[in-house]
Structure formats: C-alpha cells, structure tokens
Design a protein around this motif. Structure first.
Motif, PDB file in Angstrom:
ATOM      1  N   ILE A  80       0.826  -1.203   0.000  1.00 49.81           N
ATOM      2  CA  ILE A  80       0.000   0.000   0.000  1.00 49.81           C
ATOM      3  C   ILE A  80       0.860   1.252   0.000  1.00 49.81           C
ATOM      4  N   ASP A  81       1.889   1.281   0.866  1.00 49.48           N
ATOM      5  CA  ASP A  81       2.746   2.454   0.977  1.00 49.48           C
ATOM      6  C   ASP A  81       4.100   2.016   1.526  1.00 49.48           C
ATOM      7  N   LYS A  82       5.152   2.660   1.071  1.00 50.66           N
ATOM      8  CA  LYS A  82       6.518   2.282   1.466  1.00 50.66           C
ATOM      9  C   LYS A  82       6.907   2.834   2.834  1.00 50.66           C
ATOM     10  N   SER A  83       6.060   3.671   3.429  1.00 54.03           N
ATOM     11  CA  SER A  83       6.345   4.238   4.748  1.00 54.03           C
ATOM     12  C   SER A  83       5.431   3.627   5.797  1.00 54.03           C
ATOM     13  N   ALA A  84       5.913   3.606   7.040  1.00 60.27           N
ATOM     14  CA  ALA A  84       5.094   3.117   8.148  1.00 60.27           C
ATOM     15  C   ALA A  84       4.067   4.169   8.540  1.00 60.27           C
ATOM     16  N   HIS A  85       2.915   3.700   9.035  1.00 63.87           N
ATOM     17  CA  HIS A  85       1.850   4.608   9.448  1.00 63.87           C
ATOM     18  C   HIS A  85       1.203   4.114  10.733  1.00 63.87           C
ATOM     19  N   ALA A  86       0.432   4.999  11.365  1.00 65.31           N
ATOM     20  CA  ALA A  86      -0.265   4.652  12.599  1.00 65.31           C
ATOM     21  C   ALA A  86      -1.211   3.479  12.361  1.00 65.31           C
ATOM     22  N   VAL A  87      -1.250   2.559  13.331  1.00 63.75           N
ATOM     23  CA  VAL A  87      -2.144   1.400  13.251  1.00 63.75           C
ATOM     24  C   VAL A  87      -3.149   1.477  14.387  1.00 63.75           C
ATOM     25  N   LEU A  88      -4.416   1.443  14.026  1.00 67.43           N
ATOM     26  CA  LEU A  88      -5.491   1.416  15.004  1.00 67.43           C
ATOM     27  C   LEU A  88      -6.242   0.093  14.871  1.00 67.43           C
ATOM     28  N   PHE A  89      -7.162  -0.152  15.811  1.00 67.82           N
ATOM     29  CA  PHE A  89      -7.945  -1.384  15.808  1.00 67.82           C
ATOM     30  C   PHE A  89      -9.428  -1.040  15.909  1.00 67.82           C
ATOM     31  N   THR A  90     -10.270  -1.972  15.504  1.00 64.47           N
ATOM     32  CA  THR A  90     -11.692  -1.847  15.779  1.00 64.47           C
ATOM     33  C   THR A  90     -11.957  -2.441  17.167  1.00 64.47           C
ATOM     34  N   VAL A 116      -1.617   8.333   2.565  1.00 63.44           N
ATOM     35  CA  VAL A 116      -2.028   7.432   3.627  1.00 63.44           C
ATOM     36  C   VAL A 116      -1.809   8.097   4.980  1.00 63.44           C
ATOM     37  N   VAL A 117      -2.841   8.057   5.832  1.00 60.24           N
ATOM     38  CA  VAL A 117      -2.766   8.635   7.168  1.00 60.24           C
ATOM     39  C   VAL A 117      -2.636   7.542   8.225  1.00 60.24           C
ATOM     40  N   SER A 118      -3.430   6.480   8.101  1.00 64.35           N
ATOM     41  CA  SER A 118      -3.409   5.422   9.111  1.00 64.35           C
ATOM     42  C   SER A 118      -4.030   4.147   8.556  1.00 64.35           C
ATOM     43  N   TYR A 119      -3.811   3.045   9.277  1.00 61.08           N
ATOM     44  CA  TYR A 119      -4.457   1.764   9.001  1.00 61.08           C
ATOM     45  C   TYR A 119      -5.284   1.367  10.224  1.00 61.08           C
ATOM     46  N   ARG A 120      -6.450   0.781   9.979  1.00 60.98           N
ATOM     47  CA  ARG A 120      -7.253   0.239  11.076  1.00 60.98           C
ATOM     48  C   ARG A 120      -7.458  -1.250  10.818  1.00 60.98           C
ATOM     49  N   VAL A 121      -6.955  -2.081  11.724  1.00 63.98           N
ATOM     50  CA  VAL A 121      -7.069  -3.532  11.565  1.00 63.98           C
ATOM     51  C   VAL A 121      -8.509  -3.952  11.832  1.00 63.98           C
ATOM     52  N   CYS A 122      -9.147  -4.567  10.831  1.00 69.40           N
ATOM     53  CA  CYS A 122     -10.538  -4.992  10.977  1.00 69.40           C
ATOM     54  C   CYS A 122     -10.719  -6.489  10.730  1.00 69.40           C
ATOM     55  N   GLY A 123      -9.618  -7.191  10.486  1.00 73.14           N
ATOM     56  CA  GLY A 123      -9.691  -8.635  10.298  1.00 73.14           C
ATOM     57  C   GLY A 123      -8.316  -9.247  10.421  1.00 73.14           C
ATOM     58  N   PHE A 124      -8.238 -10.512  10.813  1.00 67.70           N
ATOM     59  CA  PHE A 124      -6.948 -11.192  11.042  1.00 67.70           C
ATOM     60  C   PHE A 124      -7.006 -12.586  10.437  1.00 67.70           C
ATOM     61  N   HIS A 125      -5.980 -12.933   9.643  1.00 66.27           N
ATOM     62  CA  HIS A 125      -5.962 -14.207   8.936  1.00 66.27           C
ATOM     63  C   HIS A 125      -4.777 -15.089   9.301  1.00 66.27           C
ATOM     64  N   GLY A 126      -3.997 -14.689  10.296  1.00 67.32           N
ATOM     65  CA  GLY A 126      -2.869 -15.502  10.704  1.00 67.32           C
ATOM     66  C   GLY A 126      -1.552 -14.774  10.607  1.00 67.32           C
ATOM     67  N   LYS A 127      -0.495 -15.497  10.918  1.00 69.56           N
ATOM     68  CA  LYS A 127       0.843 -14.894  10.950  1.00 69.56           C
ATOM     69  C   LYS A 127       1.878 -15.958  10.674  1.00 69.56           C
ATOM     70  N   GLU A 128       3.076 -15.517  10.320  1.00 71.56           N
ATOM     71  CA  GLU A 128       4.187 -16.447  10.164  1.00 71.56           C
ATOM     72  C   GLU A 128       5.487 -15.701  10.413  1.00 71.56           C
ATOM     73  N   GLU A 129       6.508 -16.438  10.726  1.00 73.46           N
ATOM     74  CA  GLU A 129       7.794 -15.823  11.053  1.00 73.46           C
ATOM     75  C   GLU A 129       8.488 -15.327   9.798  1.00 73.46           C
ATOM     76  N   LEU A 130       9.075 -14.151   9.923  1.00 74.91           N
ATOM     77  CA  LEU A 130       9.830 -13.599   8.800  1.00 74.91           C
ATOM     78  C   LEU A 130      11.054 -14.455   8.507  1.00 74.91           C
ATOM     79  N   ALA A 131      11.406 -14.548   7.246  1.00 73.11           N
ATOM     80  CA  ALA A 131      12.613 -15.295   6.876  1.00 73.11           C
ATOM     81  C   ALA A 131      13.831 -14.602   7.436  1.00 73.11           C
ATOM     82  N   ALA A 132      14.796 -15.387   7.859  1.00 81.05           N
ATOM     83  CA  ALA A 132      16.014 -14.835   8.450  1.00 81.05           C
ATOM     84  C   ALA A 132      16.807 -14.074   7.407  1.00 81.05           C
TER      85      ALA A 132
END
Length: 270
Positions: A209-219, A254-270
């Motif tokens: 979405i964007d190459k810079s980090a932005h504020a993350v909010l939640f529902t 882009v001003v911020s992201y709001r997390v509205c759903g979660f589908h899982g996670k995995e460890e980043l490659a070393a």
C-alpha cells in the motif's frame, strides 16, 4: 511600464489599502505554485531549485512583473525564449487553476487539486476579496497578450469560498478496505490499543500500500489482538501478520491503518 521581456504581470487595484501580510501571502502563493509547476514539469528536481522573482513594482496601483529562476541549472535568469516559454506555460496552468475555482470545467492543469492549491488560490484572491477592487493576471509573450484573467471582489469571494470548501472536502479521510495484506510492525507500544482518532503509538508497514510506516489502530472487535501479540512470548518484530485493514487517506496520502480482520501470521525469513 511593463517591458516585453516581462511575461507574467499582476495588476491589483483595490478600494482600501492592503495589509502587508495579505499581499505577502498572495505573492508567496504565486511562488509556491511556480515551484510546484517546475517540479511537476521536470524543470527542477526539488522546490527549492525554482523561484519566481519580482522584476519590478510600479507606482500607484500595485503592478508587479514576474520572471522565473531555475537554480538547478545554474542560471540566474533563463535566456529570453526559454524564459518566455516557461512563464507562459506556468501562467496558463495557474489561470486554468483559478478558473476551476470560479466554477469553470477546466481540466488542463495537468494534476489533481490539492489542499495546497486551495490555500494558494484563496491567498491569491484575498487582497481583492477583503479590500475591494479588481485583480488582473496577464501573460505577455513578445509584447502580445496570450492569456489573461480578471477577478472582481464578488468573484474573489466566490473563488475563496469554493477553495475553502474544496480544502475541507479534501481534508476528510477517504476510507478503503484492503483484504489479507502483509503487515509488519515498526513500533508496538505497551499502551492499550487505539480505536479512535488518527494517531497511534503503534506504527506498521504495509509495503503493497505504501513504502512508509503509518499509525495502526484497531476496531472494537480486533482490539484484543494487540494484547495477544505482546503476551504470547514471541517477538512481534520478527513476524508478518496477514490482516484486513481500513486505509485512511487525505489527498491520496495514507494517514493510518485500522485492523478490521486477522488471517494468521508467520515468522519472517532470516
């Protein structure tokens, strides 16, 4: 007297005296528009490399002639032909921009209207809007008038009103939903999750979405995820999270992201 070598002319006749700050803000708006034009057209790599200079100020009513400067190419003044071409192109775009705020459908400005455009146009017409009279912007090339616009006090009021309304509309965040995007954390505070506002101590990166980090909010429904991220013992900075987000934008930024759903996670490659 305006000379043939002076291509952009501003003439202001007001009923009342103009406060210095109003005239200064107006001239600064011309300068800002020229810098943006020079960068957009590829004449200068950055705004500081382009300046619009006042070449003369006549007595009586305010009569100002502008000339261009491009520091990046090492020239105090451009040659006459290039100078004329540059200023004519800039002035045509500027006049088209002002006409858009008059309610005309003019689509040849070459870019979308921005909040800065709204501020600049409002400042450009404010001396006449607040002090009466008329304002003329004239483009002269080789002694021939090739474009011009006249703004009366009534028109200036309308232009400024439209500019301010457009700015307000552009400043309202636009929301879009992106599904199952990859989120990594740049900053994750121990504070309670933010569910309101635009700011948050939590900063996340979604590169698609964007190459810079932005504020993350939640529902309210996803707020519990933050506590799980911090409490489960794993390093959240070493993980990638697949989430649905509401993307909040102002003027395409882009001003911020709001997390509205979660589908899982995995460890980043070393």
């Amino acid at each position: 007297m305006i000379k043939e070598s002076e291509y952009l002319r501003l003439h202001i006749e007001t009923v009342h005296s103009i406060p210095v700050e109003d005239l200064s803000n107006s001239l600064n708006a011309y300068g800002h528009q020229y810098q943006q034009f020079a960068v957009d057209q590829g004449f200068a790599p950055k705004a500081g490399d382009a300046r619009l200079l006042v070449s003369s100020v006549s007595r009586g009513s305010i009569d100002i002639a502008f000339i261009p400067e491009l520091v990046a190419v090492g020239m105090t003044l451009l040659p006459l032909v290039e100078q004329g071409t540059l200023v004519v192109k800039f002035a045509d775009q500027l006049i088209s921009l002002i006409r858009q705020f008059q309610g005309h459908s003019v689509d040849d400005t070459g870019r979308n209207i921005t909040v800065a455009d709204c501020d600049d146009v409002a400042n450009i017409v404010s001396p006449v809007a607040d002090n009466g009279g008329t304002q003329h912007i004239t483009v002269i090339n080789g002694g021939v008038t090739v474009n011009q616009i006249t703004v009366t006090q009534e028109q200036a009021h309308k232009i400024r009103k439209v500019a301010r309304a457009t700015k307000e509309a552009l400043s309202v965040p636009l929301l879009e939903i992106r599904k199952a995007v990859s989120l990594t954390w740049q900053q994750l505070a121990k504070d309670a999750p933010k569910t309101q506002g635009k700011r948050s101590p939590d900063q996340g990166l979604i590169e698609e979405i964007d190459k810079s980090a932005h504020a993350v909010l939640f529902t309210e429904e996803t707020a519990h995820l933050k506590a799980e991220l911090i409490a489960d013992g794993e390093n959240p900075y070493r993980m990638v999270y697949f989430v649905d987000v509401e993307v909040s934008r102002i003027s395409d930024r882009v001003v911020s992201y709001r997390v509205c759903g979660f589908h899982g996670k995995e460890e980043l490659a070393a």
